[in-house]
Design a protein around this motif. Sequence first.
Motif, PDB file in Angstrom:
ATOM      1  N   PRO A 124       0.803  -1.228   0.000  1.00  0.00           N
ATOM      2  CA  PRO A 124       0.000   0.000   0.000  1.00  0.00           C
ATOM      3  C   PRO A 124       0.837   1.279   0.000  1.00  0.00           C
ATOM      4  CG  PRO A 124      -0.968  -1.610   1.466  1.00  0.00           C
ATOM      5  CD  PRO A 124       0.324  -2.205   0.985  1.00  0.00           C
ATOM      6  N   ASP A 125       1.955   1.283   0.704  1.00  0.00           N
ATOM      7  CA  ASP A 125       2.817   2.473   0.692  1.00  0.00           C
ATOM      8  C   ASP A 125       4.265   2.047   0.494  1.00  0.00           C
ATOM      9  OD1 ASP A 125       4.412   4.751   1.298  1.00  0.00           O
ATOM     10  OD2 ASP A 125       2.709   5.617   2.366  1.00  0.00           O
ATOM     11  N   MET A 126       4.832   2.428  -0.620  1.00  0.00           N
ATOM     12  CA  MET A 126       6.200   1.996  -0.955  1.00  0.00           C
ATOM     13  C   MET A 126       7.236   2.605  -0.004  1.00  0.00           C
ATOM     14  SD  MET A 126       7.254  -0.261  -2.912  1.00  0.00           S
ATOM     15  CE  MET A 126       6.769  -0.762  -4.539  1.00  0.00           C
ATOM     16  N   ASP A 127       6.861   3.624   0.759  1.00  0.00           N
ATOM     17  CA  ASP A 127       7.803   4.210   1.729  1.00  0.00           C
ATOM     18  C   ASP A 127       7.853   3.416   3.040  1.00  0.00           C
ATOM     19  OD1 ASP A 127       8.518   6.222   0.031  1.00  0.00           O
ATOM     20  OD2 ASP A 127       6.986   7.621   0.770  1.00  0.00           O
ATOM     21  N   ALA A 128       7.087   2.327   3.117  1.00  0.00           N
ATOM     22  CA  ALA A 128       7.085   1.526   4.356  1.00  0.00           C
ATOM     23  C   ALA A 128       8.384   0.716   4.416  1.00  0.00           C
ATOM     24  CB  ALA A 128       5.859   0.616   4.385  1.00  0.00           C
ATOM     25  N   GLY A 129       9.427   1.343   4.889  1.00  0.00           N
ATOM     26  CA  GLY A 129      10.740   0.701   4.977  1.00  0.00           C
ATOM     27  C   GLY A 129      10.959   0.070   6.343  1.00  0.00           C
ATOM     28  N   CYS A 130      12.200   0.093   6.800  1.00  0.00           N
ATOM     29  CA  CYS A 130      12.529  -0.534   8.089  1.00  0.00           C
ATOM     30  C   CYS A 130      13.895   0.010   8.516  1.00  0.00           C
ATOM     31  CB  CYS A 130      12.584  -2.049   7.911  1.00  0.00           C
ATOM     32  SG  CYS A 130      13.256  -2.928   9.334  1.00  0.00           S
ATOM     33  N   SER A 131      14.019   0.397   9.775  1.00  0.00           N
ATOM     34  CA  SER A 131      15.299   0.978  10.225  1.00  0.00           C
ATOM     35  C   SER A 131      16.421  -0.060  10.189  1.00  0.00           C
ATOM     36  CB  SER A 131      15.162   1.559  11.635  1.00  0.00           C
ATOM     37  OG  SER A 131      14.896   0.541  12.567  1.00  0.00           O
ATOM     38  N   LEU A 132      16.076  -1.337  10.346  1.00  0.00           N
ATOM     39  CA  LEU A 132      17.119  -2.367  10.269  1.00  0.00           C
ATOM     40  C   LEU A 132      17.647  -2.474   8.843  1.00  0.00           C
ATOM     41  CD1 LEU A 132      15.747  -5.166  12.620  1.00  0.00           C
ATOM     42  CD2 LEU A 132      17.978  -4.045  12.768  1.00  0.00           C
ATOM     43  N   GLU A 133      16.735  -2.429   7.888  1.00  0.00           N
ATOM     44  CA  GLU A 133      17.171  -2.444   6.483  1.00  0.00           C
ATOM     45  C   GLU A 133      18.055  -1.224   6.206  1.00  0.00           C
ATOM     46  OE1 GLU A 133      14.066  -2.824   3.522  1.00  0.00           O
ATOM     47  OE2 GLU A 133      15.348  -1.976   1.981  1.00  0.00           O
ATOM     48  N   ASP A 134      17.634  -0.056   6.682  1.00  0.00           N
ATOM     49  CA  ASP A 134      18.399   1.175   6.431  1.00  0.00           C
ATOM     50  C   ASP A 134      19.790   1.123   7.056  1.00  0.00           C
ATOM     51  OD1 ASP A 134      16.181   2.107   5.160  1.00  0.00           O
ATOM     52  OD2 ASP A 134      15.516   3.416   6.793  1.00  0.00           O
ATOM     53  N   SER A 135      19.908   0.357   8.149  1.00  0.00           N
ATOM     54  CA  SER A 135      21.192   0.337   8.857  1.00  0.00           C
ATOM     55  C   SER A 135      22.214  -0.592   8.194  1.00  0.00           C
ATOM     56  CB  SER A 135      20.984  -0.088  10.321  1.00  0.00           C
ATOM     57  OG  SER A 135      20.618  -1.451  10.371  1.00  0.00           O
ATOM     58  N   CYS A 136      21.818  -1.211   7.083  1.00  0.00           N
ATOM     59  CA  CYS A 136      22.715  -2.186   6.452  1.00  0.00           C
ATOM     60  C   CYS A 136      22.783  -1.963   4.937  1.00  0.00           C
ATOM     61  CB  CYS A 136      22.199  -3.597   6.788  1.00  0.00           C
ATOM     62  SG  CYS A 136      23.352  -4.901   6.384  1.00  0.00           S
ATOM     63  N   PRO A 137      23.471  -0.897   4.510  1.00  0.00           N
ATOM     64  CA  PRO A 137      23.594  -0.641   3.066  1.00  0.00           C
ATOM     65  C   PRO A 137      24.347  -1.791   2.378  1.00  0.00           C
ATOM     66  CG  PRO A 137      24.340   1.260   4.375  1.00  0.00           C
ATOM     67  CD  PRO A 137      24.172   0.107   5.325  1.00  0.00           C
ATOM     68  N   PRO A 138      23.845  -2.269   1.240  1.00  0.00           N
ATOM     69  CA  PRO A 138      24.445  -3.437   0.583  1.00  0.00           C
ATOM     70  C   PRO A 138      25.937  -3.299   0.293  1.00  0.00           C
ATOM     71  CG  PRO A 138      22.357  -2.886  -0.437  1.00  0.00           C
ATOM     72  CD  PRO A 138      22.615  -1.821   0.567  1.00  0.00           C
ATOM     73  N   ASP A 139      26.394  -2.092  -0.126  1.00  0.00           N
ATOM     74  CA  ASP A 139      27.828  -1.973  -0.462  1.00  0.00           C
ATOM     75  C   ASP A 139      28.693  -2.153   0.788  1.00  0.00           C
ATOM     76  OD1 ASP A 139      26.746   0.417   0.506  1.00  0.00           O
ATOM     77  OD2 ASP A 139      28.211   1.669  -0.551  1.00  0.00           O
ATOM     78  N   GLN A 140      28.220  -1.624   1.915  1.00  0.00           N
ATOM     79  CA  GLN A 140      28.994  -1.782   3.162  1.00  0.00           C
ATOM     80  C   GLN A 140      28.952  -3.236   3.649  1.00  0.00           C
ATOM     81  OE1 GLN A 140      27.896   1.216   6.095  1.00  0.00           O
ATOM     82  NE2 GLN A 140      27.825   2.778   4.505  1.00  0.00           N
ATOM     83  N   PHE A 141      27.798  -3.860   3.456  1.00  0.00           N
ATOM     84  CA  PHE A 141      27.680  -5.259   3.869  1.00  0.00           C
ATOM     85  C   PHE A 141      28.587  -6.140   2.997  1.00  0.00           C
ATOM     86  CE2 PHE A 141      25.460  -9.431   4.194  1.00  0.00           C
ATOM     87  CZ  PHE A 141      25.502  -9.573   5.573  1.00  0.00           C
ATOM     88  N   ALA A 142      28.628  -5.844   1.705  1.00  0.00           N
ATOM     89  CA  ALA A 142      29.499  -6.609   0.784  1.00  0.00           C
ATOM     90  C   ALA A 142      30.962  -6.466   1.205  1.00  0.00           C
ATOM     91  CB  ALA A 142      29.298  -6.119  -0.646  1.00  0.00           C
ATOM     92  N   ALA A 143      31.364  -5.242   1.601  1.00  0.00           N
ATOM     93  CA  ALA A 143      32.755  -5.010   2.024  1.00  0.00           C
ATOM     94  C   ALA A 143      33.044  -5.773   3.324  1.00  0.00           C
ATOM     95  CB  ALA A 143      32.995  -3.512   2.214  1.00  0.00           C
ATOM     96  N   PHE A 144      32.082  -5.779   4.215  1.00  0.00           N
ATOM     97  CA  PHE A 144      32.229  -6.498   5.492  1.00  0.00           C
ATOM     98  C   PHE A 144      32.394  -7.997   5.244  1.00  0.00           C
ATOM     99  CE2 PHE A 144      30.261  -8.080   9.578  1.00  0.00           C
ATOM    100  CZ  PHE A 144      31.200  -7.539  10.436  1.00  0.00           C
ATOM    101  N   ARG A 145      31.575  -8.516   4.354  1.00  0.00           N
ATOM    102  CA  ARG A 145      31.703  -9.935   3.986  1.00  0.00           C
ATOM    103  C   ARG A 145      33.073 -10.226   3.385  1.00  0.00           C
ATOM    104  NH1 ARG A 145      27.927 -14.384   2.370  1.00  0.00           N
ATOM    105  NH2 ARG A 145      29.761 -15.222   3.382  1.00  0.00           N
ATOM    106  N   ALA A 146      33.479  -9.351   2.485  1.00  0.00           N
ATOM    107  CA  ALA A 146      34.759  -9.573   1.797  1.00  0.00           C
ATOM    108  C   ALA A 146      35.922  -9.550   2.785  1.00  0.00           C
ATOM    109  CB  ALA A 146      34.950  -8.508   0.720  1.00  0.00           C
ATOM    110  N   ALA A 147      35.778  -8.781   3.856  1.00  0.00           N
ATOM    111  CA  ALA A 147      36.837  -8.699   4.865  1.00  0.00           C
ATOM    112  C   ALA A 147      36.874  -9.944   5.759  1.00  0.00           C
ATOM    113  CB  ALA A 147      36.627  -7.449   5.723  1.00  0.00           C
ATOM    114  N   HIS A 148      35.849 -10.768   5.682  1.00  0.00           N
ATOM    115  CA  HIS A 148      35.766 -11.985   6.518  1.00  0.00           C
ATOM    116  C   HIS A 148      35.400 -13.178   5.644  1.00  0.00           C
ATOM    117  CE1 HIS A 148      34.949  -8.545   9.230  1.00  0.00           C
ATOM    118  NE2 HIS A 148      35.772  -9.201  10.018  1.00  0.00           N
ATOM    119  N   PRO A 149      36.317 -13.567   4.734  1.00  0.00           N
ATOM    120  CA  PRO A 149      35.973 -14.603   3.749  1.00  0.00           C
ATOM    121  C   PRO A 149      35.732 -15.987   4.356  1.00  0.00           C
ATOM    122  CG  PRO A 149      38.306 -13.974   3.597  1.00  0.00           C
ATOM    123  CD  PRO A 149      37.678 -13.030   4.566  1.00  0.00           C
ATOM    124  N   ASP A 150      36.189 -16.187   5.603  1.00  0.00           N
ATOM    125  CA  ASP A 150      35.981 -17.504   6.229  1.00  0.00           C
ATOM    126  C   ASP A 150      34.650 -17.575   6.991  1.00  0.00           C
ATOM    127  OD1 ASP A 150      36.860 -15.570   7.972  1.00  0.00           O
ATOM    128  OD2 ASP A 150      38.086 -16.935   9.193  1.00  0.00           O
TER     129      ASP A 150
END
Length: 337
Positions: free
Chosen positions: A86-112
């Motif tokens: 009903p409203d496309m602005d219905a987001g989530c603060s948890l989603e906002d706190s985890c930008p994909p590019d930063q998460f990808a970098a975090f993953r890459a820093a911990h390959p194991d």
Amino acid sequence: MELTNSFAGLDLRAEIERLRKERNAVILAHYYQKPELQDLADFVGDSLDLSRKAQATDADVIAFCGVRFMAETAKILSPDKIVVLPDMDAGCSLEDSCPPDQFAAFRAAHPDHIALTYINCSTEVKALSDVIVTSSSAETILAQLPRDQKIIFGPDRNLGGYLQRKTGRELLLWPGVCIVHEAFSETELMKLKAQNPGAPVAAHPECPAVILDHADYVGSTRGILEFANAMPGETLIVATEPHIIHQMEKAMPLKNFIGAPGADGNCNCNICPYMALNTMEKLYVALRDLTPRIEIEEGLRVKAKKSLDAMLSMASATVGQGDLGPTPFRVVPVTGD
Ligand code: 13P
Ligand code: SF4
């Protein structure tokens, strides 16, 4: 979303009923939705149950009364359906706190490490993850991972911290929080407990540890409802988004449910501002115009579906607490391709 329609004289309930049939639509709602939306939904549930319903439905249209990551999950699992929010602005603060590019970098820093990720995240973060969990499935799924497996857990540091304390497993935590569950006040909760001696506290694991330490039960929204139903006493203090109390009062009219307070002493500051964006008017428009519609690029959807499929199969496994069973689930970490 700006609504320019006039709804004067419209019987919204009847119109939604008519459109639901005309469109062969199913209306799914989360427990944090406004009571009027919960009441006309075909199904009300927690994140896991809503995902399962979205996957299993034979409706042509899914009208999702919840937040965007939930509607996106429905689309990932049921790509042939039209999914409207009903409203496309219905987001989530948890989603906002985890930008994909930063998460990808975090993953890459911990390959194991593998990424065990809370469903409250974007489709992009799901695509970067190995296994998704919900609050009702996280312990069951974690118990199926080998004890020597290194694990990143995000985006909710409170749920991750709770899992660490409960299972004794070490998790590398992403520092996200839910603004709604962060807003509970320990001081006010202790005052409320003193005013209601003997009343248990049921809390969602998105709450910080200082609140969970006062809880008699910690679990998902569905789990909290089940606890309310099973508890012998008459009064329950509820430390999660207060719209869930609507379901409790419907199912258990003789019991008394009190929302845990924020710093101002009442529970209104704990209403999720994102969930609250959905209204009857916007649901009516969504069913009438089949918009706002969730669209996901196919390559991204397929990647995100892998981690959701892992959740759905592992969530159904019956594994005892801490019992790895004979064949622990070996996860091969996703790669960045
Ligand atoms: P559950 O309904 O799965 O417990 O999740 C709560 C939530 O965070 C919804 O935003
Ligand atoms: Fe996100 Fe918190 Fe709202 Fe749930 S209650 S949708 S976690 S902001």
